[in-house]
Design a protein around this motif. Structure first.
Motif, PDB file in Angstrom:
ATOM      1  N   VAL A 188       0.655   9.035  -9.372  1.00  0.00           N
ATOM      2  CA  VAL A 188       1.431   8.084  -8.573  1.00  0.00           C
ATOM      3  C   VAL A 188       1.455   8.469  -7.098  1.00  0.00           C
ATOM      4  O   VAL A 188       1.535   7.598  -6.235  1.00  0.00           O
ATOM      5  CB  VAL A 188       2.866   7.877  -9.126  1.00  0.00           C
ATOM      6  CG1 VAL A 188       2.840   7.229 -10.489  1.00  0.00           C
ATOM      7  CG2 VAL A 188       3.668   9.149  -9.153  1.00  0.00           C
ATOM      8  N   ARG A 189       1.365   9.763  -6.803  1.00  0.00           N
ATOM      9  CA  ARG A 189       1.293  10.164  -5.395  1.00  0.00           C
ATOM     10  C   ARG A 189      -0.030   9.719  -4.777  1.00  0.00           C
ATOM     11  O   ARG A 189      -0.065   9.232  -3.644  1.00  0.00           O
ATOM     12  CB  ARG A 189       1.477  11.668  -5.257  1.00  0.00           C
ATOM     13  CG  ARG A 189       2.914  12.089  -5.572  1.00  0.00           C
ATOM     14  CD  ARG A 189       3.124  13.531  -5.358  1.00  0.00           C
ATOM     15  NE  ARG A 189       3.173  13.733  -3.912  1.00  0.00           N
ATOM     16  CZ  ARG A 189       3.281  14.918  -3.347  1.00  0.00           C
ATOM     17  NH1 ARG A 189       3.340  15.988  -4.072  1.00  0.00           N
ATOM     18  NH2 ARG A 189       3.330  15.030  -2.037  1.00  0.00           N
ATOM     19  N   ARG A 190      -1.130   9.890  -5.515  1.00  0.00           N
ATOM     20  CA  ARG A 190      -2.435   9.424  -5.006  1.00  0.00           C
ATOM     21  C   ARG A 190      -2.454   7.916  -4.871  1.00  0.00           C
ATOM     22  O   ARG A 190      -3.012   7.375  -3.910  1.00  0.00           O
ATOM     23  CB  ARG A 190      -3.549   9.886  -5.933  1.00  0.00           C
ATOM     24  CG  ARG A 190      -3.785  11.377  -5.789  1.00  0.00           C
ATOM     25  CD  ARG A 190      -5.100  11.807  -6.267  1.00  0.00           C
ATOM     26  NE  ARG A 190      -6.164  10.943  -5.761  1.00  0.00           N
ATOM     27  CZ  ARG A 190      -7.426  11.164  -5.960  1.00  0.00           C
ATOM     28  NH1 ARG A 190      -7.803  12.203  -6.631  1.00  0.00           N
ATOM     29  NH2 ARG A 190      -8.340  10.335  -5.513  1.00  0.00           N
ATOM     30  N   ARG A 191      -1.848   7.209  -5.812  1.00  0.00           N
ATOM     31  CA  ARG A 191      -1.791   5.749  -5.755  1.00  0.00           C
ATOM     32  C   ARG A 191      -1.010   5.289  -4.529  1.00  0.00           C
ATOM     33  O   ARG A 191      -1.431   4.388  -3.806  1.00  0.00           O
ATOM     34  CB  ARG A 191      -1.146   5.196  -7.026  1.00  0.00           C
ATOM     35  CG  ARG A 191      -1.008   3.699  -7.039  1.00  0.00           C
ATOM     36  CD  ARG A 191      -0.298   3.243  -8.312  1.00  0.00           C
ATOM     37  NE  ARG A 191      -0.107   1.819  -8.315  1.00  0.00           N
ATOM     38  CZ  ARG A 191       0.935   1.202  -7.761  1.00  0.00           C
ATOM     39  NH1 ARG A 191       1.886   1.897  -7.183  1.00  0.00           N
ATOM     40  NH2 ARG A 191       1.026  -0.109  -7.786  1.00  0.00           N
ATOM     41  N   ARG A 192       0.137   5.938  -4.286  1.00  0.00           N
ATOM     42  CA  ARG A 192       0.960   5.588  -3.122  1.00  0.00           C
ATOM     43  C   ARG A 192       0.178   5.788  -1.827  1.00  0.00           C
ATOM     44  O   ARG A 192       0.197   4.935  -0.942  1.00  0.00           O
ATOM     45  CB  ARG A 192       2.237   6.434  -3.128  1.00  0.00           C
ATOM     46  CG  ARG A 192       3.142   6.146  -1.939  1.00  0.00           C
ATOM     47  CD  ARG A 192       4.375   7.006  -1.944  1.00  0.00           C
ATOM     48  NE  ARG A 192       3.991   8.409  -1.867  1.00  0.00           N
ATOM     49  CZ  ARG A 192       4.843   9.411  -1.976  1.00  0.00           C
ATOM     50  NH1 ARG A 192       6.112   9.180  -2.206  1.00  0.00           N
ATOM     51  NH2 ARG A 192       4.436  10.654  -1.886  1.00  0.00           N
ATOM     52  N   GLU A 193      -0.528   6.905  -1.722  1.00  0.00           N
ATOM     53  CA  GLU A 193      -1.310   7.163  -0.516  1.00  0.00           C
ATOM     54  C   GLU A 193      -2.458   6.172  -0.368  1.00  0.00           C
ATOM     55  O   GLU A 193      -2.760   5.729   0.735  1.00  0.00           O
ATOM     56  CB  GLU A 193      -1.835   8.604  -0.520  1.00  0.00           C
ATOM     57  CG  GLU A 193      -0.732   9.642  -0.425  1.00  0.00           C
ATOM     58  CD  GLU A 193       0.156   9.446   0.797  1.00  0.00           C
ATOM     59  OE1 GLU A 193      -0.375   9.153   1.888  1.00  0.00           O
ATOM     60  OE2 GLU A 193       1.382   9.571   0.654  1.00  0.00           O
ATOM     61  N   ALA A 194      -3.096   5.809  -1.463  1.00  0.00           N
ATOM     62  CA  ALA A 194      -4.187   4.828  -1.406  1.00  0.00           C
ATOM     63  C   ALA A 194      -3.664   3.469  -0.952  1.00  0.00           C
ATOM     64  O   ALA A 194      -4.326   2.770  -0.167  1.00  0.00           O
ATOM     65  CB  ALA A 194      -4.867   4.710  -2.765  1.00  0.00           C
TER      66      ALA A 194
END
Length: 87
Positions: free
Chosen positions: A70-76
């Motif tokens: 979810v952290r990678r998704r938020r940054e993307a």
């Protein structure tokens, strides 16, 4: 005669949430459950329920993977310019 269902109103927009906080909270709960049950391992094992303890550890491990996701998704989403709720 088959009649196709048609909606009477428009579909609402999806709700925004702080996914990182939700997944982190769930991971903490799973790990806390593991720690609370660990001293009673003998009791669980004697009754054939030791899998409860390992299920909690698996939940915590999957939660760590979920936090990463979810952290990678938020940054993307931020890089793509889509508005995202800060949290």
């Amino acid at each position: 005669m088959t009649r196709k269902w048609t909606p009477r109103h428009e579909t609402p927009e999806p709700l925004e949430a702080n996914e990182v906080a939700i997944v982190t909270g769930g991971t903490i709960v799973w790990f806390a459950l593991f720690l609370v049950q660990l001293p009673f391992y003998g009791w669980f094992a004697a009754r054939g329920h030791s899998w409860w303890i390992w299920s909690c550890l698996a939940g915590a491990g999957l939660g760590v993977v979920g936090i990463w996701y979810v952290r990678r998704r938020r940054e993307a989403l931020r890089r793509a310019g889509r508005p995202q709720q800060d949290g």
